[in-house]
Enzyme design. Structure first.
Site, PDB file in Angstrom:
ATOM      1  N   ARG A  15      -0.382 -19.914  15.263  1.00 15.73           N
ATOM      2  CA  ARG A  15       0.614 -20.534  14.395  1.00 15.73           C
ATOM      3  C   ARG A  15      -0.050 -21.229  13.213  1.00 15.73           C
ATOM      4  NH1 ARG A  15       5.543 -19.251  13.600  1.00 15.73           N
ATOM      5  NH2 ARG A  15       5.331 -18.576  15.763  1.00 15.73           N
ATOM      6  N   HIS A  64       4.701 -22.031  20.980  1.00 16.72           N
ATOM      7  CA  HIS A  64       4.884 -21.795  19.546  1.00 16.72           C
ATOM      8  C   HIS A  64       3.549 -21.879  18.818  1.00 16.72           C
ATOM      9  CE1 HIS A  64       6.438 -22.803  15.402  1.00 16.72           C
ATOM     10  NE2 HIS A  64       7.179 -21.766  15.712  1.00 16.72           N
ATOM     11  N   CYS A  65       2.720 -22.828  19.207  1.00 16.96           N
ATOM     12  CA  CYS A  65       1.404 -22.983  18.576  1.00 16.96           C
ATOM     13  C   CYS A  65       0.539 -21.742  18.743  1.00 16.96           C
ATOM     14  CB  CYS A  65       0.655 -24.166  19.181  1.00 16.96           C
ATOM     15  SG  CYS A  65       1.471 -25.761  19.035  1.00 16.96           S
ATOM     16  N   ALA A  66       0.758 -21.002  19.821  1.00 14.73           N
ATOM     17  CA  ALA A  66      -0.120 -19.878  20.174  1.00 14.73           C
ATOM     18  C   ALA A  66       0.377 -18.542  19.637  1.00 14.73           C
ATOM     19  CB  ALA A  66      -0.257 -19.793  21.687  1.00 14.73           C
TER      20      ALA A  66
END
Length: 363
Positions: free
Chosen positions: A114, A355-357
């Site tokens: 992300r 979401h970050c990944a």
């Protein structure tokens, strides 16, 4: 290195404004490219293979890699996944990945696609380009020799043009509603570790030009309390234009800077309007308390979910009441999509979430 070590810090000032030189009434007509909403149809999901022993240590790295495989294989049930990794990457075990997961020969340092992955935008004809938000390791807090080049390398592989935003930062620190409005914590943009010579207005204007937005809603955030300087995607997300979901406790917890900052963001959102002049509908997600993890700096964010084709991939933390409530709220926000909850505790312990990944490539 812990990505979320709490520090007692002050809060910055806040401002919401329309980016100079843009027309809030009709942003789509003033911008050549626009970043689609995450819930729009995807061609694929991109992910990055984490390789750094220095960041995680051998045992934790193995656990984080297992969680990345679980996320990738789950998303691959709904849409293709491309895992960015060199063939000889530490710990990469191709047979453990679904056959619907491709491996692209692009070197990586860490998993946070992300932040260091490409931000895709579309023109009016539907053609894709990459809007470059230059990644510098969250203000040079972590080595990023490979990750800083990922967006450009993906663009080259796909034959896409690159639009340089002229801004340093991470997409995890920016929400966009696909209809002209952005939301961010100023702490991770208006910061000398990213953009020392730019004002808030200049940063918002450049991001708006690159992503097709005409208004930024700034909230203060917290400088220096974690490696990201408080990314917005752990707290609040656009579900659709005019609608935001936020994870927040019922009232401010005394002496907790995260709680104070979250409630300050909420207060700003309650008074804000978007690029079309609409007030924002705000939906609350619960805070989990009775969770498996015991570390004080564990990131237990339901709002850090990922919307893929026909599904929402979200976390569960072992708090049965809160997990079930979060699932039901997400189902109401994304009707017709399957809600899949995963145990991603190793990633939460590393300071992030699903979401970050992940990073979507629009169709």
């Amino acid at each position: 290195m812990n990505r979320r070590s709490v520090l007692q810090t002050g809060l910055a000032s806040s401002v919401a404004f329309a980016a100079p030189g843009c027309a809030p009434a009709q942003p789509s007509q003033t911008m050549r490219y626009e970043m689609p909403l995450e819930s729009a149809t995807h061609l694929r999901t991109l992910m990055q293979w984490p390789t750094s022993i220095d960041v995680y240590g051998a045992r934790a790295l193995s656990s984080v890699q297992a969680a990345i495989i679980d996320i990738a294989n789950t998303i691959a049930e709904f849409e293709p996944v491309a895992m960015l990794a060199v063939s000889h990457a530490r710990g990469l075990d191709r047979p453990r990945l679904s056959g619907a997961v491709e491996v692209w020969d692009i070197p990586t340092d860490d998993l946070w696609c992300r932040d260091s992955g490409p931000t895709f935008v579309k023109d009016e004809a539907g053609s894709l380009a990459v809007a470059l938000v230059q990644f510098n390791g969250w203000g040079n807090k972590q080595p990023h020799a490979n990750d800083a080049r990922i967006a450009g390398r993906v663009a080259e592989r796909l034959g896409l043009s690159v639009i340089d935003s002229g801004v340093v930062g991470e997409q995890g620190g920016l929400e966009h509603d696909g209809d002209g409005t952005m939301l961010a914590h100023a702490s991770c943009w208006v910061n000398d570790n990213r953009n020392p010579n730019l004002t808030a207005d200049q940063i918002a204007g450049r991001l708006g030009d690159a992503l097709g937005a005409s208004k930024m809603i700034w909230a203060p955030g917290i400088v220096g309390a974690d490696i990201t300087d408080y990314h917005i995607d752990a707290l609040a997300r656009f579900v659709e234009p005019g609608r935001i979901v936020i994870q927040i406790d019922g009232e401010i917890v005394p002496h907790d800077p995260w709680s104070a900052a979250a409630h300050e963001t909420l207060a700003i959102l309650e008074q804000a309007t978007d690029a079309r002049g609409r007030s924002l509908e705000i939906v609350r997600l619960p805070e989990p308390f009775d969770i498996r993890a015991h570390a004080d700096d564990f990131v237990a964010s339901y709002v850090n979910y990922y919307v893929c084709n026909h599904a929402v991939i979200a976390a569960e933390f072992g708090d049965r009441r809160a997990d079930d409530e979060a699932r039901d709220i997400l189902a109401s926000l994304y009707p017709g999509r399957e809600i899949v909850q995963l145990n991603i505790d190793p990633i939460g312990a590393s300071g992030g979430g699903i979401h970050c990944a992940t990073q979507q490539q629009p169709a």
